[in-house]
Write a protein that holds these residues in place. Structure first.
Motif, short mmCIF file in Angstrom:
data_model
loop_
_atom_site.label_atom_id
_atom_site.label_comp_id
_atom_site.label_asym_id
_atom_site.label_seq_id
_atom_site.Cartn_x
_atom_site.Cartn_y
_atom_site.Cartn_z
N ALA A 68 0.86 -1.18 0.00
CA ALA A 68 0.00 0.00 0.00
C ALA A 68 0.89 1.23 0.00
O ALA A 68 2.13 1.14 -0.04
N ALA A 69 0.26 2.39 0.03
CA ALA A 69 1.00 3.65 0.10
C ALA A 69 0.29 4.55 1.11
O ALA A 69 -0.94 4.65 1.11
N LEU A 70 1.05 5.19 1.96
CA LEU A 70 0.52 6.12 2.94
C LEU A 70 0.88 7.53 2.50
O LEU A 70 2.05 7.85 2.30
N LYS A 71 -0.14 8.36 2.33
CA LYS A 71 0.07 9.74 1.87
C LYS A 71 -0.29 10.71 2.98
O LYS A 71 -1.36 10.59 3.59
N LEU A 72 0.59 11.68 3.23
CA LEU A 72 0.33 12.73 4.20
C LEU A 72 0.47 14.08 3.52
O LEU A 72 1.45 14.34 2.82
N ALA A 73 -0.53 14.94 3.73
CA ALA A 73 -0.54 16.27 3.12
C ALA A 73 -0.85 17.30 4.19
O ALA A 73 -1.54 17.00 5.18
N PRO A 74 -0.35 18.53 4.03
CA PRO A 74 -0.63 19.58 5.02
C PRO A 74 -2.10 19.95 5.02
O PRO A 74 -2.81 19.74 4.02
N PRO A 75 -2.61 20.52 6.12
CA PRO A 75 -4.03 20.87 6.21
C PRO A 75 -4.51 21.76 5.08
O PRO A 75 -5.64 21.61 4.60
N ARG A 76 -3.66 22.69 4.58
CA ARG A 76 -4.07 23.60 3.51
C ARG A 76 -4.39 22.85 2.22
O ARG A 76 -5.13 23.35 1.38
N ALA A 77 -3.86 21.64 2.05
CA ALA A 77 -4.13 20.85 0.86
C ALA A 77 -5.48 20.14 0.93
O ALA A 77 -5.89 19.52 -0.05
N ARG A 78 -6.15 20.27 2.07
CA ARG A 78 -7.47 19.68 2.28
C ARG A 78 -7.50 18.19 1.96
O ARG A 78 -8.22 17.73 1.06
N PRO A 79 -6.73 17.38 2.70
CA PRO A 79 -6.79 15.93 2.48
C PRO A 79 -8.18 15.35 2.72
O PRO A 79 -8.50 14.29 2.19
N ASP A 80 -9.01 16.05 3.51
CA ASP A 80 -10.38 15.57 3.72
C ASP A 80 -11.17 15.62 2.42
O ASP A 80 -12.01 14.73 2.16
N ARG A 81 -10.92 16.63 1.59
CA ARG A 81 -11.60 16.70 0.30
C ARG A 81 -11.08 15.64 -0.66
O ARG A 81 -11.84 15.07 -1.45
N GLU A 82 -9.77 15.38 -0.61
CA GLU A 82 -9.24 14.30 -1.45
C GLU A 82 -9.87 12.98 -1.06
O GLU A 82 -10.27 12.18 -1.93
N ARG A 83 -10.00 12.75 0.24
CA ARG A 83 -10.64 11.52 0.71
C ARG A 83 -12.08 11.44 0.19
O ARG A 83 -12.51 10.38 -0.30
N ALA A 84 -12.81 12.54 0.27
CA ALA A 84 -14.21 12.54 -0.18
C ALA A 84 -14.31 12.23 -1.67
O ALA A 84 -15.20 11.49 -2.10
N ALA A 85 -13.39 12.79 -2.47
CA ALA A 85 -13.42 12.52 -3.91
C ALA A 85 -13.09 11.06 -4.20
O ALA A 85 -13.76 10.41 -5.02
N LEU A 86 -12.06 10.53 -3.55
CA LEU A 86 -11.68 9.14 -3.79
C LEU A 86 -12.78 8.19 -3.34
O LEU A 86 -13.01 7.15 -3.97
N GLU A 87 -13.46 8.52 -2.25
CA GLU A 87 -14.59 7.70 -1.82
C GLU A 87 -15.71 7.73 -2.87
O GLU A 87 -16.34 6.70 -3.16
N HIS A 88 -15.94 8.90 -3.45
CA HIS A 88 -17.01 9.04 -4.44
C HIS A 88 -16.67 8.26 -5.72
O HIS A 88 -17.55 7.63 -6.31
N TRP A 89 -15.40 8.31 -6.15
CA TRP A 89 -14.99 7.57 -7.34
C TRP A 89 -14.92 6.07 -7.09
O TRP A 89 -15.05 5.27 -8.03
N ALA A 90 -14.66 5.68 -5.83
CA ALA A 90 -14.65 4.27 -5.43
C ALA A 90 -13.75 3.41 -6.32
O ALA A 90 -14.09 2.29 -6.68
N GLY A 91 -12.60 3.95 -6.70
CA GLY A 91 -11.64 3.18 -7.49
C GLY A 91 -11.89 3.20 -8.98
O GLY A 91 -11.10 2.62 -9.73
N PHE A 92 -12.94 3.87 -9.44
CA PHE A 92 -13.24 3.92 -10.87
C PHE A 92 -12.44 5.04 -11.52
O PHE A 92 -12.78 6.22 -11.39
N GLY A 93 -11.34 4.68 -12.17
CA GLY A 93 -10.47 5.66 -12.79
C GLY A 93 -9.46 6.28 -11.86
O GLY A 93 -8.59 7.03 -12.29
N ALA A 94 -9.58 5.99 -10.57
CA ALA A 94 -8.70 6.63 -9.57
C ALA A 94 -8.16 5.59 -8.60
O ALA A 94 -8.72 4.49 -8.45
N VAL A 95 -7.09 5.95 -7.93
CA VAL A 95 -6.52 5.08 -6.90
C VAL A 95 -7.58 4.79 -5.84
O VAL A 95 -8.43 5.62 -5.53
#
Length: 305
Positions: A68-95
């Motif tokens: 696996a890969a563990l990614k850490l980003a600063p708060p200004r990068a809004r990792p919560d929004r990245e998580r929400a997008a990846l959850e929405h795509w559910a692996g379709f076209g995205a990691v």
């Protein structure tokens, strides 16, 4: 093992308006990484270097040996929004997220870390010939353009680009004409937006990596909602040095825009407008950061449009 941030990440975060907050986060990064690994019960193998410009990625293995890969980003990068997008795509076209279940609200630690499926960080679409890379890129980004959830947390294209307009006002005199054209294009495009879709936000060839579950999957979204044409603007100037080095110049750049627009059935004029705005914004930002060569290349490209 040591979790010191790669120099590329340190340099990139130092060029942002939030450089002081980023410096604080970078200082805490070794401790943050150690805690994130322990919470997810994964074993670190190595830090990906040179890595990205906005996050630290550590290749890891779970207790059962799953890579696996563990990614850490600063708060200004809004990792919560990245998580929400990846959850929405559910692996379709995205990691795919490994510490979150599609359709179930995430209840894990809010530490800015994401546990992702392992892709091949050294193999992106940039490893392919240009024509093949653009074809694969078009097929990948098309999968991401889905309707956002009704209660989505993402900003709109207008909200993302609004603060950038203020920064453009301080552009050097040499870029004044292009800045006016870029601001005019943005005003026209946001006044009459197209049908909204969930966008990657920073899509380009280097953000599409080889995988096992699918040949190519995108990573590193900066998700937002808006025109599909906005999502293609960065792709239009991929491999910019190669484009500048050819004799095609302006005609070649316009053909590239038109080809991408036609292949993905988006509006040519809207794609040209967003490509112009994003190239000028990036060029002015590069000049302000002292990266004069990058800035001049971007502004030259913008002038061709």
């Amino acid at each position: 093992m040591a979790f010191e941030p790669p120099e590329r990440l340190v340099r990139a975060l130092g060029e942002t308006p939030e450089s002081s907050q980023n410096a604080e986060w970078l200082g805490q990064l070794p401790e943050l990484t150690g805690k994130a690994l322990a919470r997810r019960e994964v074993l670190a193998q190595r830090v990906v270097a040179p890595g990205g410009r906005s996050s630290l990625v550590v290749l890891v293995r779970s207790a059962d040996g799953t890579p696996a890969a563990l990614k850490l980003a600063p708060p200004r990068a809004r990792p919560d929004r990245e998580r929400a997008a990846l959850e929405h795509w559910a692996g379709f076209g995205a990691v795919r997220l490994l510490d979150s279940t599609p359709g179930t609200p995430y209840d894990g630690p809010d530490d800015g870390a994401l546990l992702l499926e392992r892709l091949q960080p050294e193999v992106s679409l940039r490893s392919l010939p240009e024509a093949k890379a653009l074809l694969e890129a078009a097929g990948t980004v098309r999968r991401l353009w889905v309707p956002p959830a009704a209660d989505h947390p993402f900003e709109t294209v207008a909200e993302r680009t609004g603060p950038q307009c203020a920064a453009l006002a301080a552009a050097p005199a040499e870029a004044a004409e292009l800045v006016r054209a870029a601001l005019d294009a943005r005003e026209e495009l946001t006044a009459a937006p197209g049908e909204p879709a969930l966008l990657h936000g920073n899509f380009r060839q280097g953000k599409v990596l080889a995988g096992e579950r699918a040949p190519w999957l995108t990573v590193g979204p900066e998700p937002l909602v808006g025109d599909r044409e906005y999502d293609l603007a960065r792709l239009c100037r991929d491999r910019l040095e190669d484009q500048v080095a050819t004799s095609a110049g302006a005609s070649g750049a316009r053909r590239r825009v038109n080809r991408l627009a036609d292949s993905l059935e988006v509006d040519r004029d809207r794609l040209r407008g967003w490509t112009l705005f994003r190239a000028v914004e990036s060029g002015v930002r590069a000049l302000a950061a002292g990266r004069r060569r990058d800035g001049e290349l971007l502004l030259e490209f913008a002038g061709w449009l």
